[in-house]
Design a protein around this motif. Sequence first.
Motif, PDB file in Angstrom:
ATOM      1  N   UNK A  44     -80.263  33.284 -46.857  1.00 37.21           N
ATOM      2  CA  UNK A  44     -80.636  33.461 -48.188  1.00 37.21           C
ATOM      3  C   UNK A  44     -81.778  34.103 -48.507  1.00 37.21           C
ATOM      4  N   UNK A  45     -82.615  34.043 -47.473  1.00 30.96           N
ATOM      5  CA  UNK A  45     -84.225  34.450 -47.740  1.00 30.96           C
ATOM      6  C   UNK A  45     -84.638  36.238 -47.462  1.00 30.96           C
ATOM      7  N   UNK A  46     -83.796  36.450 -46.218  1.00 31.14           N
ATOM      8  CA  UNK A  46     -83.464  38.131 -46.475  1.00 31.14           C
ATOM      9  C   UNK A  46     -82.273  38.911 -47.736  1.00 31.14           C
ATOM     10  N   UNK A  47     -80.826  38.122 -47.965  1.00 30.81           N
ATOM     11  CA  UNK A  47     -80.094  38.284 -49.166  1.00 30.81           C
ATOM     12  C   UNK A  47     -81.660  38.566 -50.286  1.00 30.81           C
ATOM     13  N   UNK A  48     -82.432  37.723 -50.748  1.00 27.28           N
ATOM     14  CA  UNK A  48     -82.940  37.182 -51.948  1.00 27.28           C
ATOM     15  C   UNK A  48     -84.199  38.836 -50.877  1.00 27.28           C
ATOM     16  N   UNK A  49     -84.566  38.971 -50.349  1.00 31.09           N
ATOM     17  CA  UNK A  49     -85.084  40.101 -50.620  1.00 31.09           C
ATOM     18  C   UNK A  49     -84.751  41.267 -50.266  1.00 31.09           C
ATOM     19  N   UNK A  50     -83.371  41.737 -49.960  1.00 26.84           N
ATOM     20  CA  UNK A  50     -83.080  43.057 -49.578  1.00 26.84           C
ATOM     21  C   UNK A  50     -82.851  43.339 -51.164  1.00 26.84           C
ATOM     22  N   UNK A  51     -82.346  41.897 -51.696  1.00 26.24           N
ATOM     23  CA  UNK A  51     -81.932  42.297 -53.765  1.00 26.24           C
ATOM     24  C   UNK A  51     -82.944  42.385 -54.597  1.00 26.24           C
ATOM     25  N   UNK A  79     -89.184  40.717 -38.223  1.00 27.73           N
ATOM     26  CA  UNK A  79     -87.891  41.724 -37.688  1.00 27.73           C
ATOM     27  C   UNK A  79     -87.357  41.902 -38.293  1.00 27.73           C
ATOM     28  N   UNK A  80     -87.194  41.130 -39.747  1.00 30.03           N
ATOM     29  CA  UNK A  80     -86.700  41.474 -40.489  1.00 30.03           C
ATOM     30  C   UNK A  80     -87.161  42.759 -41.496  1.00 30.03           C
ATOM     31  N   UNK A  81     -88.325  41.776 -42.312  1.00 25.61           N
ATOM     32  CA  UNK A  81     -89.851  42.647 -42.761  1.00 25.61           C
ATOM     33  C   UNK A  81     -90.278  43.756 -42.193  1.00 25.61           C
ATOM     34  N   UNK A  82     -90.306  44.041 -41.362  1.00 30.65           N
ATOM     35  CA  UNK A  82     -90.144  45.508 -40.468  1.00 30.65           C
ATOM     36  C   UNK A  82     -89.608  46.276 -40.160  1.00 30.65           C
ATOM     37  N   UNK A  83     -88.551  46.346 -40.098  1.00 24.39           N
ATOM     38  CA  UNK A  83     -86.758  46.490 -40.551  1.00 24.39           C
ATOM     39  C   UNK A  83     -86.859  47.483 -42.123  1.00 24.39           C
ATOM     40  N   UNK A  84     -87.400  46.832 -43.184  1.00 23.86           N
ATOM     41  CA  UNK A  84     -87.277  46.171 -44.244  1.00 23.86           C
ATOM     42  C   UNK A  84     -88.281  47.343 -45.085  1.00 23.86           C
ATOM     43  N   UNK A  85     -89.758  46.923 -44.971  1.00 21.02           N
ATOM     44  CA  UNK A  85     -90.945  46.959 -45.565  1.00 21.02           C
ATOM     45  C   UNK A  85     -91.817  48.553 -44.461  1.00 21.02           C
ATOM     46  N   UNK A  86     -91.102  48.413 -43.374  1.00 21.92           N
ATOM     47  CA  UNK A  86     -92.178  49.337 -42.005  1.00 21.92           C
ATOM     48  C   UNK A  86     -93.150  48.069 -40.795  1.00 21.92           C
ATOM     49  N   UNK A  87     -93.464  48.546 -39.626  1.00 24.22           N
ATOM     50  CA  UNK A  87     -93.701  47.260 -39.031  1.00 24.22           C
ATOM     51  C   UNK A  87     -95.301  47.299 -39.120  1.00 24.22           C
ATOM     52  N   UNK A  88     -96.284  47.770 -39.841  1.00 18.43           N
ATOM     53  CA  UNK A  88     -97.877  47.561 -40.286  1.00 18.43           C
ATOM     54  C   UNK A  88     -98.048  46.952 -40.969  1.00 18.43           C
ATOM     55  N   UNK A  89     -96.832  47.307 -42.378  1.00 19.77           N
ATOM     56  CA  UNK A  89     -96.425  46.066 -43.368  1.00 19.77           C
ATOM     57  C   UNK A  89     -96.545  44.481 -43.222  1.00 19.77           C
ATOM     58  N   UNK A  90     -95.382  44.651 -42.417  1.00 25.06           N
ATOM     59  CA  UNK A  90     -94.882  43.585 -41.643  1.00 25.06           C
ATOM     60  C   UNK A  90     -95.902  42.010 -41.121  1.00 25.06           C
ATOM     61  N   UNK A 183     -93.787  43.488 -34.776  1.00 26.01           N
ATOM     62  CA  UNK A 183     -93.476  43.986 -35.874  1.00 26.01           C
ATOM     63  C   UNK A 183     -92.737  45.241 -34.951  1.00 26.01           C
ATOM     64  N   UNK A 184     -93.944  45.788 -34.114  1.00 27.29           N
ATOM     65  CA  UNK A 184     -93.591  47.045 -34.165  1.00 27.29           C
ATOM     66  C   UNK A 184     -92.337  47.284 -32.984  1.00 27.29           C
ATOM     67  N   UNK A 185     -92.078  46.120 -31.827  1.00 33.31           N
ATOM     68  CA  UNK A 185     -91.626  45.793 -30.934  1.00 33.31           C
ATOM     69  C   UNK A 185     -89.825  46.097 -31.592  1.00 33.31           C
TER      70      UNK A 185
END
Length: 193
Positions: A44-51, A79-90, A183-185
């Motif tokens: 649910x959290x991942x779907x909301x963040x994607x939206x 891991x999800x945030x790293x893919x979505x917005x980038x590893x440093x930001x995550x 995040x980077x891994x």
Amino acid sequence: MEIIQHLWASKDKLITKHNAIRLALMLLMIGFAVMISINYSMADVQAYIEDNPSQAILISLIVYISFGLTFLPSIPLTLFIAVLIGPLQAAIVATIGNTVAALLEYQVGKTIGDVVDFEEIKAKLPLGLGKLPINSPYFLLAARSIPAGTRGFSVVCGAYQVPLLSYTWTTFTMFFISSMIFAYGGSLVTSFI
């Protein structure tokens, strides 16, 4: 009725107005976090963040803090945030979110230590556990490097009343290192998939 008033008015008793308010706030925060974690899944959290990608950082911070109070792992979110917005930001969001959650857990432990006679309990711990050098920054860093139990460790640090400055910088440092690794891994692994 006089007995209750005496317990509330006495500063050397366990039940003071200050302790009752702190305990009620702590239970309210834990209850809120448990309610959120029961009603919402990671999907649910991942779907909301994607939206709502523009709100990803704010939503992630709230989720990290909520997960911190419920013993749910936050690694999948990193891991999800790293893919979505980038590893440093995550890694930065994970570090801040987990550090804030750890500070709240520290306050829970401090409240528990204030409400119960923790010094008496500490003296009765087996295997010399009451004599651990928990105030040492080296010990704090080493304990934070162990993946399991970091949330319980935060509560223990609060009950032991570890100096807040030492607790905060060691917690932030270890969360930053582990968040960078995850995040980077994670983004590296997903690039091969």
